[in-house]
Design a protein around this motif. Structure first.
Motif, short mmCIF file in Angstrom:
data_model
loop_
_atom_site.label_atom_id
_atom_site.label_comp_id
_atom_site.label_asym_id
_atom_site.label_seq_id
_atom_site.Cartn_x
_atom_site.Cartn_y
_atom_site.Cartn_z
N GLY A 179 0.86 -1.18 0.00
CA GLY A 179 0.00 0.00 0.00
C GLY A 179 0.89 1.22 0.00
O GLY A 179 1.83 1.31 -0.78
N THR A 180 0.66 2.10 0.93
CA THR A 180 1.44 3.33 1.03
C THR A 180 2.72 3.10 1.83
O THR A 180 2.84 2.10 2.56
CB THR A 180 0.62 4.43 1.70
N ILE A 181 3.63 4.03 1.73
CA ILE A 181 4.86 3.97 2.54
C ILE A 181 4.51 4.03 4.03
O ILE A 181 5.18 3.41 4.85
CB ILE A 181 5.85 5.09 2.14
N GLU A 182 3.43 4.72 4.37
CA GLU A 182 3.01 4.78 5.77
C GLU A 182 2.56 3.41 6.27
O GLU A 182 2.90 3.01 7.40
CB GLU A 182 1.86 5.79 5.95
N ILE A 183 1.83 2.67 5.45
CA ILE A 183 1.38 1.32 5.83
C ILE A 183 2.58 0.40 6.00
O ILE A 183 2.66 -0.37 6.96
CB ILE A 183 0.37 0.78 4.80
N GLN A 240 4.44 1.37 9.23
CA GLN A 240 3.68 0.92 10.40
C GLN A 240 3.94 -0.57 10.66
O GLN A 240 4.17 -0.97 11.80
CB GLN A 240 2.18 1.18 10.19
N GLN A 241 3.93 -1.39 9.61
CA GLN A 241 4.17 -2.82 9.78
C GLN A 241 5.60 -3.08 10.26
O GLN A 241 5.84 -3.91 11.13
CB GLN A 241 3.91 -3.58 8.49
N VAL A 242 6.55 -2.35 9.70
CA VAL A 242 7.95 -2.49 10.12
C VAL A 242 8.08 -2.18 11.61
O VAL A 242 8.72 -2.92 12.36
CB VAL A 242 8.87 -1.57 9.28
N MET A 243 7.47 -1.10 12.05
CA MET A 243 7.58 -0.71 13.46
C MET A 243 6.87 -1.73 14.36
O MET A 243 7.37 -2.01 15.46
CB MET A 243 7.02 0.70 13.67
N ASN A 282 9.13 9.30 8.61
CA ASN A 282 9.44 9.97 9.87
C ASN A 282 8.18 10.19 10.71
O ASN A 282 8.22 10.06 11.94
CB ASN A 282 10.15 11.29 9.61
N HIS A 283 7.07 10.51 10.07
CA HIS A 283 5.81 10.73 10.80
C HIS A 283 5.38 9.47 11.54
O HIS A 283 5.03 9.53 12.73
CB HIS A 283 4.72 11.19 9.82
N ILE A 284 5.42 8.33 10.88
CA ILE A 284 5.04 7.06 11.53
C ILE A 284 6.08 6.69 12.58
O ILE A 284 5.74 6.36 13.73
CB ILE A 284 4.89 5.93 10.49
N ASN A 310 9.91 -0.68 0.25
CA ASN A 310 10.27 0.73 0.23
C ASN A 310 11.01 1.20 1.47
O ASN A 310 11.61 2.27 1.46
CB ASN A 310 9.01 1.58 0.04
N VAL A 311 10.97 0.39 2.55
CA VAL A 311 11.62 0.80 3.79
C VAL A 311 12.06 -0.43 4.59
O VAL A 311 11.39 -1.46 4.58
CB VAL A 311 10.67 1.70 4.65
#
Length: 126
Positions: free
Chosen positions: A45-49, A52-55, A89-91, A117-118
């Motif tokens: 999905g998005t880089i934010e998703i 979030q999973q990585v964290m 950075n936001h997440i 992506n991350v």
């Protein structure tokens, strides 16, 4: 002496490495990507998703070593596109108290496992 840290609450290694190593009071996590630990499928999905999973994966690894994000002293963030920095950075920042946040580097890379992506790794101390 090193102790292997392994939890079913984070993705199983996809190569010859451990989720984390505890050496004395210091924990060294392997890089986590956006794999769902239950299905071992990429969360897309998005880089934010993805972030979030990585964290969440890192949270599970820290918990397996009886630690939290408060124990983290250093992080390394690898991203495919530096234009995603503010979104990552936001997440990422939602997991830390800004006053006690760990040291960190963020670098853009040419490629990451499974074309994610991350990827983030951490060092934590009890």
């Amino acid at each position: 002496m090193k102790k292997i840290i392994q939890t079913p609450n984070a993705p199983a290694p996809i190569g010859p490495y451990s989720q984390a190593i505890l050496s004395g009071s210091t924990l060294y996590t392997s890089g986590q990507i956006a794999l769902d630990p239950l299905t071992m499928e990429l969360v897309q999905g998005t880089i934010e998703i993805e972030t979030q999973q990585v964290m969440q994966n890192l949270k599970a690894v820290l918990a397996a070593a009886d630690m939290t994000f408060e124990n983290v002293v250093k992080t390394s963030i690898f991203i495919m596109d530096m234009n995603d920095f503010s979104k990552v950075n936001h997440i990422y920042s939602s997991y830390f108290d800004e006053k006690t946040a760990p040291s960190r580097e963020t670098v853009q890379v040419a490629g990451l496992p499974k074309n994610v992506n991350v990827e983030i790794s951490m060092i934590a101390v009890k």
